[in-house]
Design a protein around this motif. Sequence first.
Motif, short mmCIF file in Angstrom:
data_model
loop_
_atom_site.label_atom_id
_atom_site.label_comp_id
_atom_site.label_asym_id
_atom_site.label_seq_id
_atom_site.Cartn_x
_atom_site.Cartn_y
_atom_site.Cartn_z
N ASP A 37 -3.77 -7.86 13.29
CA ASP A 37 -5.08 -7.30 13.02
C ASP A 37 -4.89 -5.94 12.33
OD1 ASP A 37 -7.50 -6.01 12.99
OD2 ASP A 37 -8.01 -6.46 15.08
N PHE A 38 -4.88 -5.97 11.00
CA PHE A 38 -4.53 -4.76 10.26
C PHE A 38 -5.71 -3.83 10.05
CE2 PHE A 38 -1.19 -7.80 9.42
CZ PHE A 38 -0.09 -7.03 9.75
N ASN A 39 -6.89 -4.21 10.56
CA ASN A 39 -7.99 -3.26 10.55
C ASN A 39 -7.95 -2.40 11.80
OD1 ASN A 39 -8.90 -4.09 8.09
ND2 ASN A 39 -10.33 -5.60 8.94
N ARG B 54 -5.79 -2.59 -3.01
CA ARG B 54 -7.11 -1.97 -2.80
C ARG B 54 -7.75 -2.39 -1.48
NH1 ARG B 54 -10.87 -5.99 -4.10
NH2 ARG B 54 -9.89 -7.71 -5.20
N HIS B 55 -6.91 -2.75 -0.48
CA HIS B 55 -7.49 -3.11 0.81
C HIS B 55 -7.55 -1.88 1.74
CE1 HIS B 55 -3.45 -3.20 2.57
NE2 HIS B 55 -3.08 -3.76 1.44
N LEU B 56 -8.11 -2.07 2.91
CA LEU B 56 -8.42 -0.96 3.82
C LEU B 56 -7.20 -0.14 4.22
CD1 LEU B 56 -11.07 0.05 5.02
CD2 LEU B 56 -10.59 -1.30 7.06
N ASN B 57 -6.05 -0.78 4.41
CA ASN B 57 -4.87 -0.06 4.88
C ASN B 57 -4.37 0.98 3.87
OD1 ASN B 57 -4.57 -3.04 6.17
ND2 ASN B 57 -4.00 -1.43 7.59
N VAL B 58 -4.74 0.76 2.60
CA VAL B 58 -4.36 1.69 1.56
C VAL B 58 -4.96 3.08 1.85
CG1 VAL B 58 -4.78 2.20 -0.89
CG2 VAL B 58 -4.01 -0.08 -0.19
N ILE B 59 -6.17 3.08 2.38
CA ILE B 59 -6.83 4.36 2.68
C ILE B 59 -6.09 5.06 3.84
CG2 ILE B 59 -9.02 5.47 3.32
CD1 ILE B 59 -9.00 3.91 0.61
N ALA B 60 -5.70 4.27 4.84
CA ALA B 60 -4.95 4.85 5.96
C ALA B 60 -3.64 5.45 5.46
CB ALA B 60 -4.68 3.79 7.02
N VAL B 61 -2.95 4.73 4.58
CA VAL B 61 -1.68 5.21 4.05
C VAL B 61 -1.89 6.53 3.30
CG1 VAL B 61 0.12 4.74 2.33
CG2 VAL B 61 -0.55 2.97 3.96
N ASN B 76 -8.97 -3.17 -10.76
CA ASN B 76 -9.10 -3.44 -9.33
C ASN B 76 -10.14 -2.50 -8.72
OD1 ASN B 76 -7.22 -5.53 -8.17
ND2 ASN B 76 -5.84 -4.39 -9.54
N ILE B 77 -11.19 -3.10 -8.18
CA ILE B 77 -12.28 -2.30 -7.63
C ILE B 77 -12.33 -2.48 -6.12
CG2 ILE B 77 -14.80 -2.08 -7.56
CD1 ILE B 77 -14.74 -2.73 -10.58
N PRO B 78 -12.26 -1.38 -5.38
CA PRO B 78 -12.30 -1.46 -3.92
C PRO B 78 -13.68 -1.88 -3.43
CG PRO B 78 -12.37 0.83 -4.61
CD PRO B 78 -12.17 0.02 -5.85
N ASP B 79 -13.75 -2.65 -2.33
CA ASP B 79 -15.07 -3.04 -1.84
C ASP B 79 -15.71 -1.91 -1.04
OD1 ASP B 79 -14.23 -3.22 0.81
OD2 ASP B 79 -13.67 -5.33 0.59
N ALA B 80 -16.99 -2.13 -0.68
CA ALA B 80 -17.80 -1.04 -0.11
C ALA B 80 -17.18 -0.47 1.17
CB ALA B 80 -19.21 -1.54 0.16
N ALA B 81 -16.63 -1.34 2.02
CA ALA B 81 -16.06 -0.85 3.29
C ALA B 81 -14.89 0.09 3.02
CB ALA B 81 -15.60 -2.04 4.14
N VAL B 82 -14.12 -0.23 1.98
CA VAL B 82 -12.97 0.60 1.63
C VAL B 82 -13.45 1.96 1.09
CG1 VAL B 82 -10.97 0.77 0.09
CG2 VAL B 82 -11.50 -1.40 1.22
N CYS B 83 -14.50 1.92 0.27
CA CYS B 83 -15.06 3.17 -0.28
C CYS B 83 -15.62 4.05 0.84
CB CYS B 83 -16.15 2.88 -1.31
SG CYS B 83 -15.54 1.99 -2.75
N ASP B 84 -16.30 3.43 1.80
CA ASP B 84 -16.86 4.18 2.93
C ASP B 84 -15.76 4.88 3.71
OD1 ASP B 84 -19.33 3.36 2.21
OD2 ASP B 84 -19.57 1.86 3.80
N LYS B 85 -14.70 4.12 3.99
CA LYS B 85 -13.57 4.66 4.75
C LYS B 85 -12.93 5.84 3.98
CE LYS B 85 -10.57 4.66 8.08
NZ LYS B 85 -11.02 5.35 9.28
#
Lengths: 163, 113
Positions: A37-39, B54-61, B76-85
């Motif tokens: 679960d990577f989220n 462009r997935h969520l973990n990229v923001i954490a990194v 490559n365009i990040p989706d809304a959840a990624v932009c919010d994060k």
Amino acid sequence: MAEYWYIAEGFEEKVQSFLTNNGESEVDMMFTVPEKDFNTAGKGSSEVKNLLKRLGVESGVLRRIAVASYEAEINVAAHSQGGVMHSAVFDDLIHVRFEDEGPGIGDIEQAMVPGFSTADDLVRELGFGAGLGLPNIKKNSDAMHIVSEKGSSTLVEFIIFFA
Amino acid sequence: MTKLSEYIAKIDGKNHTPAIDPETIEISGAYVSDMLSDVMGSAKPGQAWITIMRHLNVIAVASMTGIPVIIFSKGNIPDAAVCDKALEEGICLISSNHDTFTLTGILYNTLGL
Ligand SMILES: Nc1ncnc2c1ncn2[C@@H]1O[C@H](COP(=O)(O)OP(=O)(O)O)[C@@H](O)[C@H]1O
Ligand SMILES: [Mg+2]
């Protein structure tokens, strides 16, 4: 169980004294890290980072803690059946432990070699699986300890001093 | 050093975190990689990160590493959840249709390296 120890040069006495003194921590935090679960993986590291930032930990040290912690958290999600992250903040250091439910590491020395990875396709697609996680933890830690064996749980823990 | 806004103009970039003003971000260099542990191991704080991931973990990194701006190549365009994060973490997200080589080259020239 096989064991691996790394203690950065010059930190031998400080680490030894921490391990023998058994002092009281100021803040303790626990997070569960579910399998694949990577989220969720990363939430613990992120909260610890925010806490330490509020406590005024210097940014370079903060970054080392954040990177080591995130790599270890991702490893639990990527390579184990899930586990827990436990962080203990003391006056002068942070001690973070990751314990999972297996399947363990058969050869810890090999796992520590930069580039060695058994990551599956899903993990690789995400851009993890470069085999640099454990080396990154070592590089950023003042002390790092692994206890594991094939078919068993894995413990990865590290200590980083604030100054 | 160059202003991020200046670089965005040169790469036909789009800002996906408009609440962050690219006029306020200065970049002195970049790290170019699609392997997340490579970035955490070798990127320096304050550098831009050029990638196709462009997935969520990229923001954490980026957050763990101290990266203020991510440039997504090849449209490559990040989706809304990624932009919010990213907004939550104060990280600016830019996309461009150029490939990674071109984006890197333009930045290299802009910095006068
Ligand atoms: N918690 C764990 N449980 C089981 N195996 C692990 C664990 N952490 C690391 N490993 C093993 O060590 C290898 C190297 O880990 P690492 O350096 O983080 O690289 P990567 O995660 O990119 O594969 C992994 O591919 C895996 O085989
Ligand atoms: Mg790893």
